[in-house]
Design an enzyme around this catalytic site. Structure first.
Site: not given
Ligand code: UD1
Ligand code: CA
Length: 455
Positions: A17, A77, A173, A230, A327, A345, A381
């Site tokens: 996004r 990952q 959370n 985001n 600068r 600068k 320069y």
């Molecule tokens: C997550 C939480 C949710 C919380 C919210 C807060 C879970 C299941 N849910 O949801 O409870 O309220 O964040 O913003 O944890 N990421 C990885 N690998 C993955 C998936 C995610 O590295 O496979 C990382 C993403 O880059 C991101 C973070 O984990 O930085 C959160 O992932 P995202 O998919 O945004 O979780 P939410 O659905 O927002």
């Molecule tokens: Ca998120």
């Protein structure tokens, strides 16, 4: 007694996004990447180990992590299978670690170390898991924190899986979790992915930990602190919050900001006491402003410009602007006066020197007490290389002069206005380098008469 700490920062998301070629966590707040901000907070806790989880082809994110903390261990990952799977990507670090594990996201740049310390305190008090929560103005999309009458956390329910009643819960959370359990990898491997998204949710660790006899507790912070970025509107919102916080701090530390909301600071800005900053001033990364400096309106200064990184100093008692630009490598000495439309600068300007109007000074030294006249240009320069200009103490340069580098002006020398200086000038000498003036008596009157006859 604080247990050894492992921190795991999750940053495997590209952040689609953002509509950007740059991974999300490398976008900047106050001149520093979001990941850098997160690492700064984490480092304040002095963790024994620091793990960073990135996606495939995110070497630039890994490099930023290592730049922020050289001991960072990077894990990839392979597939985005959910937050629990992301933590498990760092399993090698987890299994080798005895103590606390703190998991946080790379896109929440406004977290504070004090909040993370509160989470660790909850572990010290006997909880197996601490979860950071906040009261969401609009909880849509967040995992809801479900607590019992005793205030203990019993589960986290993701939006898509929550019942209507659970969705009424506004305590959400934030995404930061701290664990002190025997076998965290074992626990995370039991997470099933049996949910609406089919993802391996880290949040399911709460119910599993409770089944193993651990208690889970919530630490509450402000919604602002856990703002997740985001898209670019949220990036701007985070920037605004960061700036508001930092302005507040510098004002409490003795800086007058006449119109605080118009002054932009950077993550590493250093400002002394009794500094006065007028409206519309942008201070980029790598700037040190010492005590008693006045920055008039509409100045721009930055020690990093993408190519160069070299700190800008504005030393004690200097008065700069309005409309000055500094600068990389500009070193504005004590009690120096820099006026409007002056660019500096890679130049050291020594104590008490003045350049008050329309001047460019690059790759130079300007000695103490020198006076640089209006419109003076340091021609540094030649189209290929940069050359140095050395202006001695007490030198006086008349207006609209050009100093063609490399060139040296001895102490106390004078340069006549309008001169183009291409050769060194000895101390206390006068250099005059302009076309001599010719005067033709009566010429203008005769010219006008001639034109009048022609009509
Ligand atoms: C997550 C939480 C949710 C919380 C919210 C807060 C879970 C299941 N849910 O949801 O409870 O309220 O964040 O913003 O944890 N990421 C990885 N690998 C993955 C998936 C995610 O590295 O496979 C990382 C993403 O880059 C991101 C973070 O984990 O930085 C959160 O992932 P995202 O998919 O945004 O979780 P939410 O659905 O927002
Ligand atoms: Ca998120």
């Amino acid at each position: 007694m604080a247990a050894p700490l492992l921190t795991v920062v999750l940053a495997a998301g590209q952040g689609t996004r953002m509509q950007s070629d740059t991974p999300k966590v490398l976008h900047k707040i106050a001149g520093r990447s979001m990941l850098g901000h997160v690492f700064d907070v984490v480092r304040a806790l002095a963790p024994e180990r620091l793990a960073l989880v990135v996606g495939p082809d995110m070497e630039d994110v890994a490099a930023e992590g290592r730049a922020a903390a050289p001991t960072t261990e990077t894990f990839i990952q392979a597939e985005r299978r959910g937050t629990a799977d992301a933590v498990l990507a760092a399993a090698a670090a987890l299994t080798g670690h005895k103590g606390d594990v703190l998991v946080l996201y790379g896109d929440t740049p406004l977290l504070t170390a004090a909040t993370l310390e509160r989470m660790r305190a909850v572990l010290d008090e006997g909880a197996g898991v601490a979860v950071l929560g906040f009261e969401a103005a609009d909880p849509t999309g967040y995992g809801r924190l479900l607590t019992n009458a005793g205030g203990e956390l019993i589960a986290i329910r993701e939006q898509a899986d929550a019942s209507e009643a659970e969705r009424q819960q506004r305590l959400c959370n934030a995404g930061v979790m701290a664990f002190r359990v025997q076998d965290l990898t074992g626990l995370l491997r039991r997470i099933s992915g049996d949910n609406a998204k089919g993802e391996l949710y880290l949040t399911d660790a709460i119910e599993l930990a409770r089944r193993d006899g651990y208690r889970a507790r919530v630490v509450v912070c402000s919604e602002e602190e856990v703002l997740g970025v985001n898209d670019r509107t949220q990036l701007a919102a985070a920037e605004a919050i960061w700036q508001r916080r930092r302005r507040h701090e510098v004002m409490l530390a003795g800086v007058t900001l006449v119109a605080p909301e118009t002054v932009w600071l950077s993550y590493d800005t250093v400002i002394g006491r009794d500094v006065l900053i007028e409206p519309n001033v942008v201070i980029g990364p790598g700037v040190v402003i010492e005590d008693g400096v006045t920055v008039h309106a509409n100045c721009y200064m930055a020690g990093h410009d993408g190519k160069r990184r070299d700190t800008v100093f504005v030393r004690k008692g200097a008065v700069v602007g309005p409309y000055a630009r500094f600068r990389p490598g500009a070193d504005i000495g004590p009690d120096v006066h820099i006026g409007n439309f002056v660019e500096v600068k890679n130049t050291t300007i020594e104590a008490g020197a003045k350049a008050n109007h329309f001047t460019y000074m690059g790759d130079a030294r300007v000695g103490a007490g020198a006076n640089i006249g209006a419109g003076t240009i340091f021609c540094n320069y030649d189209g290929f290389e940069k050359h140095r200009t050395d202006v001695g103490a007490g030198v006086f340069i008349g207006s609209n002069s050009a100093l063609v580098a490399p060139v040296k002006l001895g102490d106390g020398a004078y340069v006549a206005a309008g001169s183009i200086i291409t050769k060194d000038v000895p101390a206390d000498a006068l250099a005059l380098a302009r076309a001599p003036q010719e005067v033709r008596e009566g010429w203008a009157a005769k010219y006008r008469a001639r034109r009048a006859r022609r009509k």
